[in-house]
Design a protein around this motif. Sequence first.
Motif, PDB file in Angstrom:
ATOM      1  N   UNK A 118       0.973  -1.365   0.113  1.00  0.00           N
ATOM      2  CA  UNK A 118      -0.048  -0.141  -0.067  1.00  0.00           C
ATOM      3  C   UNK A 118       0.930   1.279   0.105  1.00  0.00           C
ATOM      4  N   UNK A 119       0.459   2.314  -0.655  1.00  0.00           N
ATOM      5  CA  UNK A 119       1.125   3.650  -0.741  1.00  0.00           C
ATOM      6  C   UNK A 119       0.108   4.676  -0.897  1.00  0.00           C
ATOM      7  N   UNK A 120       0.394   5.756  -0.054  1.00  0.00           N
ATOM      8  CA  UNK A 120      -0.490   7.033   0.089  1.00  0.00           C
ATOM      9  C   UNK A 120      -0.448   7.720  -1.071  1.00  0.00           C
ATOM     10  N   UNK A 121      -1.633   8.454  -1.733  1.00  0.00           N
ATOM     11  CA  UNK A 121      -1.583   9.263  -2.878  1.00  0.00           C
ATOM     12  C   UNK A 121      -1.360  10.588  -2.124  1.00  0.00           C
ATOM     13  N   UNK A 166      -2.247  13.237  -3.848  1.00  0.00           N
ATOM     14  CA  UNK A 166      -3.491  13.834  -4.463  1.00  0.00           C
ATOM     15  C   UNK A 166      -4.648  13.457  -3.722  1.00  0.00           C
ATOM     16  N   UNK A 167      -5.060  12.200  -3.420  1.00  0.00           N
ATOM     17  CA  UNK A 167      -6.335  12.003  -2.582  1.00  0.00           C
ATOM     18  C   UNK A 167      -6.145  12.005  -0.987  1.00  0.00           C
ATOM     19  N   UNK A 168      -4.805  11.666  -0.759  1.00  0.00           N
ATOM     20  CA  UNK A 168      -4.527  11.380   0.766  1.00  0.00           C
ATOM     21  C   UNK A 168      -5.061  10.121   1.279  1.00  0.00           C
ATOM     22  N   UNK A 169      -5.066   9.144   0.240  1.00  0.00           N
ATOM     23  CA  UNK A 169      -5.876   7.988   0.555  1.00  0.00           C
ATOM     24  C   UNK A 169      -4.934   6.863  -0.077  1.00  0.00           C
ATOM     25  N   UNK A 170      -5.036   5.582   0.475  1.00  0.00           N
ATOM     26  CA  UNK A 170      -4.166   4.545  -0.077  1.00  0.00           C
ATOM     27  C   UNK A 170      -4.633   4.052  -1.369  1.00  0.00           C
ATOM     28  N   UNK A 171      -3.504   3.843  -2.174  1.00  0.00           N
ATOM     29  CA  UNK A 171      -3.811   3.403  -3.594  1.00  0.00           C
ATOM     30  C   UNK A 171      -3.879   1.952  -3.767  1.00  0.00           C
ATOM     31  N   UNK A 172      -3.059   1.293  -3.150  1.00  0.00           N
ATOM     32  CA  UNK A 172      -3.319  -0.111  -3.308  1.00  0.00           C
ATOM     33  C   UNK A 172      -3.222  -0.744  -2.035  1.00  0.00           C
TER      34      UNK A 172
END
Length: 75
Positions: free
Chosen positions: A64-67, A69-75
């Motif tokens: 998992x990594x944090x975006x 842009x969205x300040x949410x996890x991407x994966x």
Amino acid sequence: ALDQCVLGGTQAGMADVKARLESEGFACKLLPVPRPYHTPLLQVAKRDFESALSRITFHTPTVKFLSSVTNDYVA
């Protein structure tokens, strides 16, 4: 600013344009950049980059990594 413009090209070409514009009264500054970004001069690098990428097999991320842009996890 609306009264400014950035040009890109070879060093010799930019020196010629600068001299011509200055002779017509325009203020000019050569920017110290290492590559001619956003110009057709980077097409060779683009081809090399695409060729290198074509030899890589990409997979869905498993960590998992944090975006930013969205300040949410991407994966």
